[in-house]
Write an enzyme that holds these catalytic residues in place. Structure first.
Site, PDB file in Angstrom:
ATOM      1  N   GLU A 339       1.012  -1.176   0.136  1.00 60.40           N
ATOM      2  CA  GLU A 339      -0.051  -0.066   0.023  1.00 60.40           C
ATOM      3  C   GLU A 339       0.957   1.325  -0.009  1.00 60.40           C
ATOM      4  O   GLU A 339       0.475   2.439  -0.084  1.00 60.40           O
ATOM      5  CB  GLU A 339      -0.897   0.067   1.211  1.00 60.40           C
ATOM      6  CG  GLU A 339      -1.952  -0.883   1.359  1.00 60.40           C
ATOM      7  CD  GLU A 339      -1.817  -2.283   1.693  1.00 60.40           C
ATOM      8  OE1 GLU A 339      -0.495  -2.777   1.753  1.00 60.40           O
ATOM      9  OE2 GLU A 339      -2.541  -2.943   2.065  1.00 60.40           O
ATOM     10  N   LYS A 448      -1.552 -12.248  22.731  1.00 65.64           N
ATOM     11  CA  LYS A 448      -2.222 -11.532  23.802  1.00 65.64           C
ATOM     12  C   LYS A 448      -2.429 -12.594  24.894  1.00 65.64           C
ATOM     13  O   LYS A 448      -3.322 -13.409  24.901  1.00 65.64           O
ATOM     14  CB  LYS A 448      -3.441 -10.990  23.277  1.00 65.64           C
ATOM     15  CG  LYS A 448      -3.806  -9.663  24.007  1.00 65.64           C
ATOM     16  CD  LYS A 448      -4.808  -8.767  23.203  1.00 65.64           C
ATOM     17  CE  LYS A 448      -5.120  -7.763  23.945  1.00 65.64           C
ATOM     18  NZ  LYS A 448      -6.431  -7.015  23.433  1.00 65.64           N
TER      19      LYS A 448
HETATM   20  P1  AMP Z   1       3.466  -6.643   1.913  1.00 66.75           P
HETATM   21  O1  AMP Z   1       2.454  -5.717   1.442  1.00 66.75           O
HETATM   22  O2  AMP Z   1       3.446  -7.902   1.322  1.00 66.75           O
HETATM   23  O3  AMP Z   1       4.781  -6.049   1.346  1.00 66.75           O
HETATM   24  O4  AMP Z   1       3.461  -6.555   3.405  1.00 66.75           O
HETATM   25  C1  AMP Z   1       3.517  -5.496   4.210  1.00 66.75           C
HETATM   26  C2  AMP Z   1       3.889  -5.945   5.913  1.00 66.75           C
HETATM   27  O5  AMP Z   1       5.056  -6.599   5.929  1.00 66.75           O
HETATM   28  C3  AMP Z   1       3.885  -4.777   6.455  1.00 66.75           C
HETATM   29  O6  AMP Z   1       2.804  -4.141   7.145  1.00 66.75           O
HETATM   30  C4  AMP Z   1       4.727  -5.411   7.969  1.00 66.75           C
HETATM   31  O7  AMP Z   1       3.904  -6.103   8.652  1.00 66.75           O
HETATM   32  C5  AMP Z   1       5.785  -6.282   7.036  1.00 66.75           C
HETATM   33  N1  AMP Z   1       7.139  -5.567   6.917  1.00 66.75           N
HETATM   34  C6  AMP Z   1       7.388  -5.151   5.991  1.00 66.75           C
HETATM   35  N2  AMP Z   1       8.842  -4.650   6.087  1.00 66.75           N
HETATM   36  C7  AMP Z   1       9.304  -4.910   7.344  1.00 66.75           C
HETATM   37  C8  AMP Z   1      10.110  -4.572   8.237  1.00 66.75           C
HETATM   38  N3  AMP Z   1      11.216  -4.033   8.007  1.00 66.75           N
HETATM   39  N4  AMP Z   1      10.276  -5.216   9.605  1.00 66.75           N
HETATM   40  C9  AMP Z   1       8.966  -5.716   9.849  1.00 66.75           C
HETATM   41  N5  AMP Z   1       8.131  -6.080   9.315  1.00 66.75           N
HETATM   42  C10 AMP Z   1       7.954  -5.612   8.092  1.00 66.75           C
END
Ligand code: AMP
Length: 549
Positions: A339, A448
């Site tokens: 997003e 939780k």
């Molecule tokens: P996507 O849209 O598949 O790229 O997923 C996005 C999600 O990946 C985010 O909302 C996070 O939960 C996770 N995410 C992306 N980058 C990181 C990061 N550097 N550290 C932890 N979670 C991450």
């Protein structure tokens, strides 16, 4: 909003067309290197590339009848012809829709139907996958098949009705009179990986992609520049390979692609032989690469590497530290989402903090960092109250900016957008006084226990610092008394042993007692999402009842 006193500058649209023509004009000798199925390389120049983009644009409009606004899908790995599609499709005013080839065919059928794709450009190796869902997509008119080697004539004929990419573009003019596009026109459609509910479409615009590219090129951020050799390991079907191909083409950087190869040895071979300076991928890829380096520390010369971007899920501090201390390699930790086009925050150590202790510096580099230029961040509680930046209070991260979605394609998920113009990320974070964000969990993965939140990410990071542990994922198991309790699934490194007690000892003293996992499960592999993240919902399905007697 109307300007009080209009500025006197040109209203020049921020479109991708400019990048293609810039590549042709200024960087015709820059190289694109694609790895083929047999691991040999196909090499072309930006001169060839920009001509082929024009040829594809002609073929799409004249032979395939693609109209402005139409969605043209790709089902492909990382290679140069895929980048050609990245530009030709949006520059004729249509929308490229990158299908995630790791999804289940039912999901792919849903997404391609939802996107109303009219044409799909597909890797030959993925035709059996396409076959499984193409009849679910009533809008689909044509299938074009990328050639196994763009520089050689196809040896095996294609099934009836399928078009060969090279034959399709051969003979087309190598210049295209690009239409004038409004910079807010849609350029690319990417679907979220949707581990819960249906995937949702995010529609990037030319403007958002161009601005994102400029920030990717800034030294303050990833600093992709003309002297870089860029290897995006992140797939081109995952949030536009994090926008890296757009930035690379904009500045004339040499690009290297791994095709369908994601194994550490092939990637390390490529990094060494092509003198890669910049690469990017999810932690699981880098965990494999670090393990391969540890197994044969002298085999690869990675002295050309400037930085390796890790994102998509949390980069464990032990991984960042392992690359730095054992191999002198720098990791840039970045956070983003489909997003957010996708770059949101990046872990840079601010100059006045660089005199900190090695532990403090590592903690900053392993945080998700702070918002890149033009992205704004805050975190809120369940009532929407904005929370203090004290490094302790947990809340949901919200972001806004010119490359953050304002709604989904098809208008699902309206509850993710606040009334005052922010996007609710679903990530639970703390933010410290300097603005550094630390993800404690994805809201749906949070543990939780007796009403208290336990950060699975922090536990995983600590477990992954144990020398015998390759990977660790902490998930919420059902518990009769506490509702949920943390359980750790652990993959050990080859030929290493360790006990539950050893793992408990490695966490002891670092966390509150109630954070300690109730159980450590030794597993062969941690299930992954289609984009290589730990799939905790699957761990819960498999082992969610291990604590219920
Ligand atoms: P996507 O849209 O598949 O790229 O997923 C996005 C999600 O990946 C985010 O909302 C996070 O939960 C996770 N995410 C992306 N980058 C990181 C990061 N550097 N550290 C932890 N979670 C991450």
């Amino acid at each position: 909003m109307q300007p009080v006193q209009p500025g006197r500058m040109m209203d020049f649209p921020l479109t991708l067309t400019h990048f293609v023509e810039r590549a042709r004009t200024f960087f015709p000798k820059s190289e694109l290197v694609s790895t083929l199925a047999d691991k040999t390389q196909c090499r072309m120049t930006y001169g060839d590339f920009s001509s082929r983009v024009a040829k594809l644009a002609h073929a799409l409009t004249t032979k395939l009848g693609v109209k402005p606004g139409d969605r043209v899908a790709t089902l492909a790995f990382n290679h140069q012809p895929h980048v050609e599609a990245y530009f030709a499709i949006p520059c004729i005013g249509a929308v490229i829709h990158t299908l995630n080839l790791r999804l289940h065919p039912t999901e792919l059928g849903y997404i391609a139907k939802h996107g109303e794709d009219v044409v799909v450009l597909c890797d030959e190796a993925l035709l059996p996958l396409l076959e499984k869902f193409k009849n679910d997509v009533p809008s689909l008119r044509k299938v074009v098949v990328f050639s196994p080697d763009p520089q050689k004539k196809r040896t095996s004929p294609l099934p009836d009705g399928f078009l060969d990419y090279e034959e399709l573009i051969a003979g087309e003019p190598d210049r295209f009179d690009w239409p004038a596009l409004d910079e807010n026109s849609a350029a690319m459609l990417c679907y979220t990986s949707g581990t819960t509910g249906n995937p949702k479409g995010v529609l990037y615009s030319h403007r958002s992609t161009v601005l994102h590219s400029l920030v990717t090129m800034a030294r303050e951020n990833m600093g992709v520049g003309g002297d870089d050799v860029v290897l995006p390991v992140v797939p081109m079907f995952h949030a536009a390979a994090w926008g890296i191909p757009f930035a690379a083409i904009a500045c004339g950087a040499k690009m290297v692609f791994g095709g369908g190869h994601f194994d550490p040895v092939t990637l390390l071979d490529l990094m060494a032989s092509e003198r890669v300076t910049f690469s990017a991928g999810v932690p699981t890829i880098w965990i494999g690469i670090l393990a391969a380096l540890d197994a044969e520390p002298k085999r690869w010369d990675l002295s050309s590497m400037r930085t390796m971007v890790i994102g998509g899920s949390a980069a464990p501090p032990a991984l960042i530290d392992g690359f730095a201390t054992r191999y002198g390699l720098e990791v840039t930790h970045a956070w983003g989402m489909t997003e957010t086009n996708p770059l949101g925050t990046l872990a840079r150590v601010k100059p006045h903090l660089r005199s900190g202790s090695p532990e403090q510096l590592l903690a900053m580099r392993a945080s998700q960092g702070f918002a890149v230029t033009f992205v704004e961040q805050r975190h809120t509680d369940e009532t929407g109250r904005v929370l203090p930046w004290d490094g302790e209070t947990m809340g949901e991260l919200e972001v806004r900016g010119p490359w953050v979605a304002k709604s989904y394609f098809g208008d699902e998920g309206a509850d993710r957008f606040t009334k005052d113009g922010w996007f609710k990320t679903g990530d639970v974070v703390t933010i410290d006084g300097e603005g550094y964000v630390r993800i404690t969990d994805r809201s749906k993965d949070v543990v939780k226990s007796g009403g208290e939140w336990i950060s699975s990410v922090q536990l995983e990071n600590a477990l992954m610092s144990h020398p015998a542990v390759l990977e660790a994922a902490v998930f919420a198991a059902r518990h009769p008394k506490w509702d949920e309790r943390p359980v750790a699934a652990v993959v050990l490194k080859p030929n290493r042993t360790c006990s539950e007690q050893d793992l408990a000892a490695c966490l002891d003293g670092k966390f509150a007692k109630y954070w300690m996992p109730d159980k450590f499960l030794f597993v062969e592999q941690i299930p992954r999402t289609s984009t290589g993240k730990f799939l905790k919902s699957r761990l819960r399905e498999l082992y969610g009842d291990v604590l219920v007697k």
